[in-house]
Design an enzyme around this catalytic site. Structure first.
Site, PDB file in Angstrom:
ATOM      1  N   ASP A 227       0.891  -1.142   0.000  1.00 29.94           N
ATOM      2  CA  ASP A 227       0.000   0.000   0.000  1.00 29.94           C
ATOM      3  C   ASP A 227       0.946   1.213   0.000  1.00 29.94           C
ATOM      4  OD1 ASP A 227      -2.358   1.572   1.001  1.00 29.94           O
ATOM      5  OD2 ASP A 227      -1.072   1.706   2.768  1.00 29.94           O
ATOM      6  N   ASP A 591      -1.383  -0.692   5.871  1.00 27.10           N
ATOM      7  CA  ASP A 591      -1.511  -0.123   7.212  1.00 27.10           C
ATOM      8  C   ASP A 591      -2.910   0.326   7.552  1.00 27.10           C
ATOM      9  OD1 ASP A 591      -1.604   2.086   5.469  1.00 27.10           O
ATOM     10  OD2 ASP A 591      -1.069   3.392   7.128  1.00 27.10           O
ATOM     11  N   ASP A 595      -7.011  -1.736   3.429  1.00 27.22           N
ATOM     12  CA  ASP A 595      -6.192  -2.866   2.992  1.00 27.22           C
ATOM     13  C   ASP A 595      -6.651  -4.192   3.605  1.00 27.22           C
ATOM     14  OD1 ASP A 595      -4.397  -1.073   1.678  1.00 27.22           O
ATOM     15  OD2 ASP A 595      -3.600  -0.585   3.652  1.00 27.22           O
TER      16      ASP A 595
HETATM   17  N1  LIG Z   1      -9.715  11.996   5.157  1.00 24.30           N
HETATM   18  C1  LIG Z   1      -9.966  12.125   3.861  1.00 24.30           C
HETATM   19  N2  LIG Z   1     -10.927  12.942   3.451  1.00 24.30           N
HETATM   20  C2  LIG Z   1     -11.211  13.070   2.158  1.00 24.30           C
HETATM   21  N3  LIG Z   1     -10.565  12.445   1.176  1.00 24.30           N
HETATM   22  C3  LIG Z   1      -9.578  11.627   1.514  1.00 24.30           C
HETATM   23  C4  LIG Z   1      -9.218  11.425   2.870  1.00 24.30           C
HETATM   24  N4  LIG Z   1      -8.218  10.537   2.915  1.00 24.30           N
HETATM   25  C5  LIG Z   1      -7.968  10.210   1.620  1.00 24.30           C
HETATM   26  N5  LIG Z   1      -8.780  10.858   0.783  1.00 24.30           N
HETATM   27  C6  LIG Z   1      -8.834  10.739  -0.675  1.00 24.30           C
HETATM   28  O1  LIG Z   1      -9.321   9.457  -1.034  1.00 24.30           O
HETATM   29  C7  LIG Z   1      -8.362   8.767  -1.801  1.00 24.30           C
HETATM   30  C8  LIG Z   1      -8.378   7.304  -1.485  1.00 24.30           C
HETATM   31  O2  LIG Z   1      -7.980   7.139  -0.145  1.00 24.30           O
HETATM   32  P1  LIG Z   1      -7.500   5.744   0.416  1.00 24.30           P
HETATM   33  O3  LIG Z   1      -7.427   5.864   1.880  1.00 24.30           O
HETATM   34  O4  LIG Z   1      -8.294   4.650  -0.200  1.00 24.30           O
HETATM   35  O5  LIG Z   1      -6.056   5.556  -0.186  1.00 24.30           O
HETATM   36  P2  LIG Z   1      -4.758   6.386   0.100  1.00 24.30           P
HETATM   37  O6  LIG Z   1      -4.715   6.725   1.527  1.00 24.30           O
HETATM   38  O7  LIG Z   1      -4.692   7.516  -0.879  1.00 24.30           O
HETATM   39  O8  LIG Z   1      -3.619   5.417  -0.337  1.00 24.30           O
HETATM   40  P3  LIG Z   1      -3.215   3.980   0.200  1.00 24.30           P
HETATM   41  O9  LIG Z   1      -4.200   3.031  -0.382  1.00 24.30           O
HETATM   42  O10 LIG Z   1      -1.867   3.840  -0.368  1.00 24.30           O
HETATM   43  O11 LIG Z   1      -3.245   4.044   1.692  1.00 24.30           O
HETATM   44  C9  LIG Z   1      -7.055   9.448  -1.471  1.00 24.30           C
HETATM   45  O12 LIG Z   1      -6.137   9.348  -2.504  1.00 24.30           O
HETATM   46  C10 LIG Z   1      -7.464  10.883  -1.264  1.00 24.30           C
HETATM   47  O13 LIG Z   1      -7.550  11.565  -2.502  1.00 24.30           O
END
Ligand SMILES: Nc1ncnc2c1ncn2[C@@H]1O[C@H](COP(=O)(O)OP(=O)(O)OP(=O)(O)O)[C@@H](O)[C@H]1O
Length: 865
Positions: A227, A591, A595
């Site tokens: 991830d 993490d 996931d």
């Molecule tokens: N707290 C939040 N509020 C609003 N949008 C968010 C928030 N956190 C993440 N996002 C948006 O949503 C998308 C998807 O988030 P997700 O948590 O699925 O993956 P990530 O954190 O970007 O990456 P990874 O999968 O590597 O952890 C992010 O790329 C971001 O654009």
């Protein structure tokens, strides 16, 4: 004992008829009961759907993430859809899971926080964890299958051996001997012990395992999926700034650190209010992105108890801080939340300015997602190029939007309909955050690459950001080419389409320079594979189209796929399964809550978490970086460097069979040599008892065996009586050969490099083998008459040895009678000769029938018939 009764939590059960509460034990709860959650912290004893009020829950047991999660009540809508179907992918935000901890409750001014029991016992989320430990998913690991086959073959050989026996009793006895000799009884114990030691070794490295049978697979892992955010890159983000949208154009970057504070505007409203932060013990907690964003605004928060009947009575109120230039002085209350979900890639809040009637909706999320909910005319012209500019630099970009809710009818908060609220928004700007690589990421990826272990990134973040991070981290080598795969769903008359574009030329590519191929659903057109070192990158939507319409291309895309971005949690686990279908041994390292699915389906899922164990994955690493991966692969081996190839997973694999075959040849040669040579000796006789001189020494079996092993003993003048059962020179020759051979094999088959440290570095093991060999050789050649007697009497029949040890260590038996004997021996006045004792006087009742019989096991309140 039921699962629930383990948690001796008492809950209030709402009696529906008169709406009164009654306290009942957790184990009495059944689905359908309505419970009231009081303000105190508690672990939930069942899965329940939140009906009213809000909750802040720690779901780390489920997800490994210890960020507080907000739970919102199920909307009270009058439609015929099931609640799950209506809530869509995001239904979990209404469920309170068993085993998770309620940190805070937010009652509405209408009443208490209520939830209806959905599942109890082993059907709950916690039950799922216990079930997965008790009945783990069977691992289709070839080693176990081969081991079973091997044992069956040995058993077959053993059965054939019984044919040579005569009487029925002999058949039974010899069958048992042969089976126990051929089928190693210690094999399963040895395997379990190995796993136990490996598990313990992992624990010392801060890696916890709830599924030990997966440990064996770890040495075979040949693809590691990571991830991105929080795993390859730092958990904390650095706020770079915000790009405000004005007059349909994106303005220059406002840097929070160096520029002035932002003037009051809807953009500042979004930055200060659009989050799911909660105040726990006076401290703001929640998503790190949300925290950074809020800190950047320099606003402050306070917990309020609103008088407004429609709001959650204890909502968060946000006010401009002293450093701020302007803003609503009374503050803004967040009255409703649609919390962030990875599958939806966005979150929204409904706010109300204190003392005002108007309600404002703020949304933030993935920019591509946010603009889908915005009015077309509000999306700035340079949106795509600006987004690409920042994502190409590896920044994390978040889109912001808002709208004023015109009419908010007096109704309960839970009846805000997401579709109504999240429409016709106005685009506000882009929030730019820097997400640095963890210092351990590069060296570990290099180590994995040197060991020929493939790596891939599966992230929910933007594709371009993911590609940049993949390149800078070394997940994709610098000099290799990256090919972007794009696919479109069939629409109208046009069939599904897939195309490939070299990533480097993204900025300048015009449609005619793209290496694009249309492929129809039947897959008639063939992909012209790029030559050389190349890697594919694709987004979740492309992956979905490929999965549905280009199944035949999927293996080709996967063998060179390195970056999978904008993947939903479901797509992450589906991708892992597709890798497994290609016979990869897959490890997933992540993490976060998004996931969990992938961590569970992978051969080895490792969650980076502060938790010791969570239902999220079989392995949990306390070390918050990917250094745990080489340790997991190398766990049984302890060799400082990962080998560039994997150990065989099958017992029947050529390298293993080769060593067994060579071993069998050498053994056979030595034994045949011993067998033949002993028969050529001058002293050889088919009946050695006759050949031996009768003497007056010991007649023990031991002496027989050791003294009949060589010419010098056969001719010995000391002379032992060999008229025993073991009268065979062949046996006496082959037995010591086999014993010594076993010791040598134990050394040779303890393989060292390249998977483990050289066996001689296990000093205790080497010393034990050397001593064993020394003793064997000594006993073989020693011609000391009394040694066999001493061995038999002192070691085999070891009573004398035991008595000696007892004396040396002053060991005293703890049996009561022994203690009494010792006490008696010490007592000078015992026996009391010429003395007499009397008992205490007995008080006799005049009427024997009235005498009370007291049974200590009987309690007075028990009823006796
Ligand atoms: N707290 C939040 N509020 C609003 N949008 C968010 C928030 N956190 C993440 N996002 C948006 O949503 C998308 C998807 O988030 P997700 O948590 O699925 O993956 P990530 O954190 O970007 O990456 P990874 O999968 O590597 O952890 C992010 O790329 C971001 O654009």
């Amino acid at each position: 004992m039921t699962l629930i009764s383990i948690e001796s939590v008492k809950l209030h059960n709402l009696v529906k008829s008169n709406n009164k509460c009654k306290e009942i034990e957790s184990h009495c709860l059944v689905p359908g009961d309505v419970i009231v959650l009081t303000g105190k912290r508690q672990f939930l004893p069942c899965d329940a759907i939140l009906l009213s009020g809000g909750c802040i829950v720690n779901e780390s047991m489920l997800t490994g993430e210890s960020i507080p999660v907000s739970k919102t009540p199920l909307p009270n809508n009058n439609h015929t859809m099931t609640w799950k179907a209506h809530s869509g992918e995001d239904f979990k935000r209404h469920i309170l899971f068993c085993g998770t901890e309620v940190i805070q409750t937010k009652p509405t001014s209408h009443g208490q926080v209520k939830a209806v029991v959905l599942k109890t016992g082993f059907n709950t989320a916690k039950g799922d964890l216990v079930r997965s430990i008790l009945y783990p998913k069977p691992m289709n690991f070839k080693l176990y299958r081969d081991a079973f086959r091997f044992l069956m073959i040995l058993a077959g050989v053993a059965v054939i051996g019984t044919i040579y026996t005569e009487s029925l009793t002999e058949v039974v006895v010899k069958a048992l001997i042969i089976i126990t000799t051929a089928v190693p009884p210690a094999l399963s114990a040895a395997l379990s012990t190995g796993i136990m030691y490996a598990q313990r070794r992992l624990k010392t490295k801060g890696i916890f395992c709830i599924s030990p049978q997966r440990i064996n697979v770890c040495g075979r892992l040949n693809i590691i999926c990571f991830d991105k955010t929080g795993t390859l890159t730092e958990d904390g983000l650095d706020l770079c700034g915000v790009l405000p949208s004005q007059g349909n154009c994106l303005q220059k970057l406002h840097n929070f650190a160096s520029d002035d504070t932002l003037p009051w505007s809807p953009l500042l409203g979004a930055l200060s209010c659009c989050h799911s932060l909660v105040s726990i013990d006076g401290k703001l907690q929640g998503d790190r992105l949300d925290l950074k964003m809020f800190e950047g605004t320099q606003w402050e928060f306070e917990q309020s108890s609103s008088e407004n009947k429609e709001t959650v009575s204890s909502s968060l109120v946000l006010k401009p801080g002293q450093a701020c230039r302007s803003g609503p002085a009374e503050g803004i209350a967040i009255i409703h939340q649609f919390p962030f979900s990875s599958s939806l890639q966005r979150m929204s809040v409904i706010t109300q300015e204190i003392g005002q009637d108007n309600h404002v909706v703020y949304m933030k999320g993935a920019p591509e997602m946010v603009i889908q909910f915005c009015r077309e005319d509000s999306v700035p012209k340079g949106f795509s190029s600006e987004l690409q500019f920042y994502t190409m630099k590896g920044f994390r970009v978040i889109g912001l939007a808002y709208k004023v809710l015109e009419e908010v009818k007096p109704r309960s908060n839970s009846s805000f309909i997401r579709e109504d609220v999240e429409s016709d928004l106005e685009f506000l700007g882009l929030l730019i955050l820097e997400n640095k690589l963890k210092p351990e990421t590069k060296p570990v990826l290099q180590e994995l690459s040197a060991a020929n272990i493939r790596t891939a990134m599966i992230t929910g973040d933007n594709l371009q950001t993911a590609i940049t991070v993949a390149k800078t981290s070394g997940l994709v080598p610098e000099n290799s080419s990256m090919i972007l795969v794009e696919a479109e769903e069939p629409s109208g008359l046009s069939s599904a389409k897939i195309s490939w574009h070299p990533v480097e030329s993204q900025e300048q590519t015009s449609s005619n320079t793209k290496v694009s191929l249309n492929i129809n659903i039947e897959g008639r057109t063939i992909l012209e594979e790029a030559q050389g070192d190349y890697y594919f990158a694709m987004s979740g939507s492309t992956y979905q189209v490929v999965l549905q319409h280009f199944q035949s291309l999927l293996p080709k895309l996967l063998v060179n796929g390195a970056v999978f971005a904008r993947m939903s949690p479901g797509q992450k686990s589906s991708l892992i399964e597709e890798f497994q279908k290609l016979d990869y041994y897959v490890c997933m390292c992540g993490d976060g809550a998004n996931d969990c699915g992938a961590l569970k389906v992978a051969h080895a899922g490792i969650s980076l978490s502060e938790q010791e164990a969570s239902v999220a994955s079989p392995f949990t690493s306390r070390t918050p970086n990917i250094k745990c991966i080489p340790e997991l692969i190398n766990l049984n081996h302890a060799y400082p460097k990962l080998a560039p190839y994997r150990p065989p997973a099958q017992l029947m694999s050529p390298p293993l069979l080769l060593s067994v075959v060579i071993h069998v040849i050498v053994t056979t040669a030595i034994q045949v040599y011993g067998f033949v040579v002993v028969q050529q000796q001058t002293w050889y006789s088919e009946h050695p008892s006759r050949a031996c001189i009768y003497g007056n020494a010991s007649t023990s079996n031991t002496s027989t065996f050791f003294n009949s092993t060589g010419p010098q003993t056969a001719n010995t003048q000391t002379g032992f009586d060999l008229n025993m059962n073991h009268e065979s020179y062949e046996t006496a020759t082959l037995w010591p050969l086999t014993t010594i051979h076993c010791i040598i094999v134990a050394f040779i088959f303890s393989k060292g490099k390249p998977f483990r440290q050289a066996i001689y570095t296990n000093y205790i093991f080497t010393a034990v083998l050397t001593i064993q060999l020394g003793v064997c050789i000594f006993l073989l050649f020693a011609d000391i008459d009394n040694i066999y007697k001493v061995m038999e009497e002192f070691i085999i029949e070891n009573r004398k040895l035991w008595l000696l040890m007892k004396k040396c260590f002053n060991y005293k038996s703890k049996s009561q009678y022994r203690k009494t004997i010792r006490a008696v021996e010490m007592d000078q006045n015992w026996p009391p000769i010429n003395q007499s004792y009397r008992t205490k006087p007995v008080i006799r009742h005049s009427d024997d029938k009235a005498q009370v019989y007291s049974n200590p096991a009987f309690e007075s309140n028990e009823f006796v018939k």
